[in-house]
Design a protein around this motif. Structure first.
Motif, PDB file in Angstrom:
ATOM      1  N   VAL A   1       0.845  -1.198   0.000  1.00 50.66           N
ATOM      2  CA  VAL A   1       0.000   0.000   0.000  1.00 50.66           C
ATOM      3  C   VAL A   1       0.880   1.248   0.000  1.00 50.66           C
ATOM      4  N   LYS A   2       1.910   1.249   0.811  1.00 54.27           N
ATOM      5  CA  LYS A   2       2.781   2.422   0.902  1.00 54.27           C
ATOM      6  C   LYS A   2       3.549   2.656  -0.394  1.00 54.27           C
ATOM      7  N   ARG A   3       3.958   1.578  -1.058  1.00 57.45           N
ATOM      8  CA  ARG A   3       4.629   1.736  -2.357  1.00 57.45           C
ATOM      9  C   ARG A   3       3.685   2.374  -3.371  1.00 57.45           C
TER      10      ARG A   3
ATOM     11  N   LEU B   1     -12.786   7.344   1.871  1.00 56.82           N
ATOM     12  CA  LEU B   1     -11.484   7.876   1.484  1.00 56.82           C
ATOM     13  C   LEU B   1     -11.344   8.025  -0.020  1.00 56.82           C
ATOM     14  N   ASP B   2     -12.150   7.259  -0.766  1.00 57.01           N
ATOM     15  CA  ASP B   2     -11.989   7.193  -2.217  1.00 57.01           C
ATOM     16  C   ASP B   2     -12.064   8.569  -2.865  1.00 57.01           C
ATOM     17  N   PHE B   3     -11.109   8.822  -3.776  1.00 58.91           N
ATOM     18  CA  PHE B   3     -11.076   9.989  -4.649  1.00 58.91           C
ATOM     19  C   PHE B   3     -10.827  11.308  -3.918  1.00 58.91           C
ATOM     20  N   HIS B   4     -10.600  11.269  -2.616  1.00 55.07           N
ATOM     21  CA  HIS B   4     -10.287  12.494  -1.890  1.00 55.07           C
ATOM     22  C   HIS B   4      -8.784  12.726  -1.877  1.00 55.07           C
TER      23      HIS B   4
ATOM     24  N   THR C   1      -6.948  -7.718  -0.642  1.00 56.51           N
ATOM     25  CA  THR C   1      -8.386  -7.521  -0.495  1.00 56.51           C
ATOM     26  C   THR C   1      -8.671  -6.066  -0.127  1.00 56.51           C
ATOM     27  N   PRO C   2      -9.852  -5.545  -0.498  1.00 54.29           N
ATOM     28  CA  PRO C   2     -10.202  -4.179  -0.101  1.00 54.29           C
ATOM     29  C   PRO C   2     -10.156  -3.995   1.416  1.00 54.29           C
ATOM     30  N   GLU C   3     -10.533  -5.039   2.153  1.00 53.85           N
ATOM     31  CA  GLU C   3     -10.511  -4.953   3.618  1.00 53.85           C
ATOM     32  C   GLU C   3      -9.093  -4.746   4.137  1.00 53.85           C
ATOM     33  N   SER C   4      -8.135  -5.449   3.533  1.00 51.83           N
ATOM     34  CA  SER C   4      -6.738  -5.311   3.963  1.00 51.83           C
ATOM     35  C   SER C   4      -6.217  -3.910   3.674  1.00 51.83           C
ATOM     36  N   VAL C   5      -6.550  -3.395   2.506  1.00 55.70           N
ATOM     37  CA  VAL C   5      -6.128  -2.041   2.144  1.00 55.70           C
ATOM     38  C   VAL C   5      -6.757  -1.038   3.095  1.00 55.70           C
ATOM     39  N   CYS C   6      -8.028  -1.222   3.387  1.00 52.86           N
ATOM     40  CA  CYS C   6      -8.741  -0.320   4.291  1.00 52.86           C
ATOM     41  C   CYS C   6      -8.096  -0.310   5.676  1.00 52.86           C
TER      42      CYS C   6
ATOM     43  N   SER D   1      -4.203  11.813  -4.309  1.00 49.51           N
ATOM     44  CA  SER D   1      -5.628  11.541  -4.452  1.00 49.51           C
ATOM     45  C   SER D   1      -5.797  10.028  -4.507  1.00 49.51           C
ATOM     46  N   LEU D   2      -6.561   9.483  -3.575  1.00 52.18           N
ATOM     47  CA  LEU D   2      -6.683   8.031  -3.484  1.00 52.18           C
ATOM     48  C   LEU D   2      -7.670   7.477  -4.503  1.00 52.18           C
ATOM     49  N   PRO D   3      -7.272   6.409  -5.201  1.00 47.01           N
ATOM     50  CA  PRO D   3      -8.236   5.682  -6.034  1.00 47.01           C
ATOM     51  C   PRO D   3      -9.220   4.950  -5.132  1.00 47.01           C
ATOM     52  N   SER D   4     -10.170   4.246  -5.711  1.00 48.41           N
ATOM     53  CA  SER D   4     -11.106   3.457  -4.914  1.00 48.41           C
ATOM     54  C   SER D   4     -10.379   2.308  -4.240  1.00 48.41           C
ATOM     55  N   LEU D   5     -10.924   1.839  -3.136  1.00 48.64           N
ATOM     56  CA  LEU D   5     -10.324   0.705  -2.427  1.00 48.64           C
ATOM     57  C   LEU D   5     -10.251  -0.522  -3.327  1.00 48.64           C
ATOM     58  N   GLY D   6     -11.288  -0.719  -4.139  1.00 51.07           N
ATOM     59  CA  GLY D   6     -11.298  -1.865  -5.044  1.00 51.07           C
ATOM     60  C   GLY D   6     -10.154  -1.823  -6.039  1.00 51.07           C
ATOM     61  N   ASN D   7      -9.916  -0.647  -6.612  1.00 48.53           N
ATOM     62  CA  ASN D   7      -8.806  -0.503  -7.545  1.00 48.53           C
ATOM     63  C   ASN D   7      -7.465  -0.694  -6.851  1.00 48.53           C
TER      64      ASN D   7
END
Length: 200
Positions: free
Chosen positions: A121-123, A186-189, A156-161, A142-148
């Protein structure tokens, strides 16, 4: 998708929008934002290939005669400027530049798929970030969606979250745009990130 023309023939594309068929055959340089490039397999399924970030050139696959069907989608708000070649001799330097950048993006994708999820995630955040000031200690992303994000780093989106939530709790990640009723995630902000948090 409805794209918006801005000055000098540039395009502004919203998050989740695809580059339209009429624009896929043109050369574009990314001025701001991030896009993902997918290839459509024979079975019709889409497979992530690489990211394209600020400075990268889109459309060289068509110049090179690549016949695979590509889908190029904005992960965040994107501004593209047209690349116009006044002379035939300009194509080779542009192709070499594009090849070098595409090679680096493929290397980046490999690095995003190995190691602990937190590191991946940090990379990714480091790739998507820019410094607020040349000597500043914070980055803006600017963060993409968790799914992306999850698909790109193969998690998994949960792990990223969980990773993003931990960074927010440690005050390493702070949202700088106001939420509204329709979008409280958080998405797109746009976020400010403490630079040392993403150090290799």
């Amino acid at each position: 998708m409805k794209h918006h023309l801005i000055e000098r023939g540039s395009l502004r594309i919203g998050a989740r929008e695809e580059l339209g068929n009429e624009d896929l055959g043109k050369l574009w340089r990314i001025e701001s934002g991030t896009m993902r490039i997918d290839v459509i397999a024979e079975d019709g399924r889409s497979h992530f290939v690489r990211l394209a970030i600020v400075g990268d050139i889109l459309g060289m696959e068509g110049v090179a005669g690549v016949t695979e069907r590509l889908v190029i989608r904005a992960l965040t708000k994107v501004v593209l400027s047209p690349v116009k070649l006044a002379e035939e001799g300009q194509l080779m330097p542009l192709a070499l530049e594009s090849l070098a950048r595409a090679h680096q993006r493929c290397r980046d994708v490999v690095s995003l798929r190995t190691g602990a999820v937190e590191d991946r995630v940090k990379r990714l955040l480091r790739m998507l970030s820019s410094r607020e000031t040349p000597e500043g200690d914070s980055l803006v992303c600017s963060l993409p969606s968790l799914g992306n994000m999850a698909e790109i780093i193969h998690a998994t989106p949960e792990s990223v979250c969980r990773v993003l939530a931990a960074m927010r709790k440690q005050h390493l990640l702070q949202k700088t745009t106001m939420s509204n009723i329709r979008s409280k995630g958080l998405d797109f902000h746009k976020h400010r990130i403490v630079a040392h948090a993403l150090a290799a």
